[in-house]
Scaffold this motif. Structure first.
Motif, mmCIF file in Angstrom:
data_model
loop_
_atom_site.group_PDB
_atom_site.id
_atom_site.type_symbol
_atom_site.label_atom_id
_atom_site.label_comp_id
_atom_site.label_asym_id
_atom_site.label_seq_id
_atom_site.Cartn_x
_atom_site.Cartn_y
_atom_site.Cartn_z
ATOM 1 N N LEU A 275 0.817 -1.213 0.000
ATOM 2 C CA LEU A 275 0.000 0.000 0.000
ATOM 3 C C LEU A 275 0.852 1.265 0.000
ATOM 4 N N VAL A 276 1.662 1.420 1.050
ATOM 5 C CA VAL A 276 2.456 2.650 1.175
ATOM 6 C C VAL A 276 3.594 2.677 0.157
ATOM 7 N N GLY B 193 3.861 0.933 -2.618
ATOM 8 C CA GLY B 193 3.321 1.026 -3.971
ATOM 9 C C GLY B 193 2.890 2.441 -4.312
ATOM 10 N N LEU B 194 2.251 3.103 -3.353
ATOM 11 C CA LEU B 194 1.818 4.486 -3.579
ATOM 12 C C LEU B 194 3.016 5.407 -3.801
ATOM 13 N N LEU B 195 4.029 5.297 -2.935
ATOM 14 C CA LEU B 195 5.214 6.150 -3.081
ATOM 15 C C LEU B 195 5.963 5.855 -4.374
ATOM 16 N N GLY C 140 4.671 4.630 -7.121
ATOM 17 C CA GLY C 140 3.857 5.131 -8.231
ATOM 18 C C GLY C 140 3.978 6.635 -8.397
ATOM 19 N N VAL C 141 3.953 7.354 -7.281
ATOM 20 C CA VAL C 141 4.093 8.821 -7.345
ATOM 21 C C VAL C 141 5.469 9.197 -7.883
ATOM 22 N N ASP D 291 5.574 8.476 -11.597
ATOM 23 C CA ASP D 291 4.794 9.497 -12.297
ATOM 24 C C ASP D 291 5.597 10.792 -12.433
ATOM 25 N N VAL E 53 0.811 4.233 -12.301
ATOM 26 C CA VAL E 53 -0.120 3.163 -11.932
ATOM 27 C C VAL E 53 0.536 1.793 -12.092
ATOM 28 N N ALA F 76 3.082 1.268 -9.357
ATOM 29 C CA ALA F 76 2.405 1.036 -8.074
ATOM 30 C C ALA F 76 1.884 -0.391 -7.981
ATOM 31 N N GLY G 37 3.206 -3.419 -5.515
ATOM 32 C CA GLY G 37 2.278 -4.172 -4.674
ATOM 33 C C GLY G 37 2.288 -5.655 -4.998
#
Length: 199
Positions: free
Chosen positions: A42-43, A45-47, A49-50, A53, A153, A156, A160
Motif C-alpha cells: 500500500l504505502v 506502492g503508492l510512493l 507510483g508517485v 509518475d 499506476v 504502483a 504491490g
C-alpha cells in the motif's frame, strides 16, 4: 427424531497477535510478514507510483524542452501514392526529403513525413533537436500526462504485486517448515500413541 445442528468454527480476528499458548513462533513471523507485505504494497506502492509518475513527467518535459519546430521546404515532389511509405506509415503521409536552416544559418537536409502529392518548395513544419537533427514530435501535454500517470499506476501495481508475491513465497516456505516440524514430531510421538492404543 432430534435434529443435530452443525457447529461452526468461529474465526478469531488477529489471532496471530493474541497471547495464546498454541501460538508458535512461526505464527508471529507470519503475522509480521503479512503486515510488512501490506505496508509495502500500500504505502510503498503508492510512493513508488508517485515517484514514477513524477520521473516520467520530468523526462517528457525535458524532451519537449529539448526539441522545437522549424520551417522546412521540400526539395522535390512528394510521391502521390502512399504505397511507397515504409512499414508503420499512415496512408495520408509519405517520406520526402526536406531542407531547413539552423539557428546559426547552416543548411540541413533529411527525410520527413509530408502530405502525399506535395510539390517541391512546399513549406512544412518539422521537429529538430538542439543539434539540428530531425526527431519525432514530442507528446502533447495531455499525452505526456497520460503516459506519466500510466507509468505511475503500473509501477504502483508492480510494487504491490512484488510485495504480495514475496509474502506468499515466505508463507509457503514457513508452511513447508511447519510441515517438516510436524512430521518430525509425529515420528517421535506417534509410536507412543500406538503402544497406548494397542495396550
Amino acid at each position: 427424531m432430534t435434529r443435530t445442528r452443525a457447529t461452526r468454527v468461529k474465526k478469531v480476528p488477529l489471532w496471530r497477535w493474541r497471547h495464546n499458548p498454541l501460538r508458535r513462533s512461526s505464527d508471529r513471523v507470519e503475522a509480521w510478514i503479512v503486515l510488512a507485505a501490506w505496508f509495502v504494497a500500500l504505502v510503498g506502492g503508492l510512493l513508488a507510483g508517485v515517484a514514477a509518475d513524477a520521473g516520467m513527467a520530468d523526462s517528457l518535459a525535458a524532451r519537449r524542452a529539448s526539441v522545437h519546430t522549424v520551417s522546412a521546404v521540400l526539395t522535390g515532389n512528394a510521391p502521390k501514392s502512399a504505397t511507397v511509405t515504409t512499414a508503420g506509415g499512415s496512408g495520408d503521409t509519405v517520406w520526402a526529403k526536406v531542407r531547413w536552416s539552423g539557428a546559426d544559418g547552416s543548411t540541413h537536409t533529411g527525410m520527413a513525413r509530408v502530405a502525399t502529392g506535395s510539390t517541391a518548395g512546399t513549406s512544412v513544419k518539422v521537429w529538430v533537436d538542439t543539434r539540428n537533427r530531425l526527431v519525432t514530435s514530442p507528446p502533447t501535454a495531455l499525452e505526456a500526462r497520460l503516459q506519466s500517470a500510466l507509468a505511475g499506476v503500473l509501477v504502483a501495481f508492480g510494487t504491490g504485486g512484488a510485495a504480495a508475491g514475496c509474502a506468499c513465497l515466505a508463507r509457503f516456505r514457513l508452511d513447508r517448515r511447519r510441515m517438516r516440524a510436524w512430521e518430525a514430531e509425529w515420528k517421535r510421538v506417534g509410536p507412543q500413541w500406538r503402544k497406548k492404543m494397542n495396550g
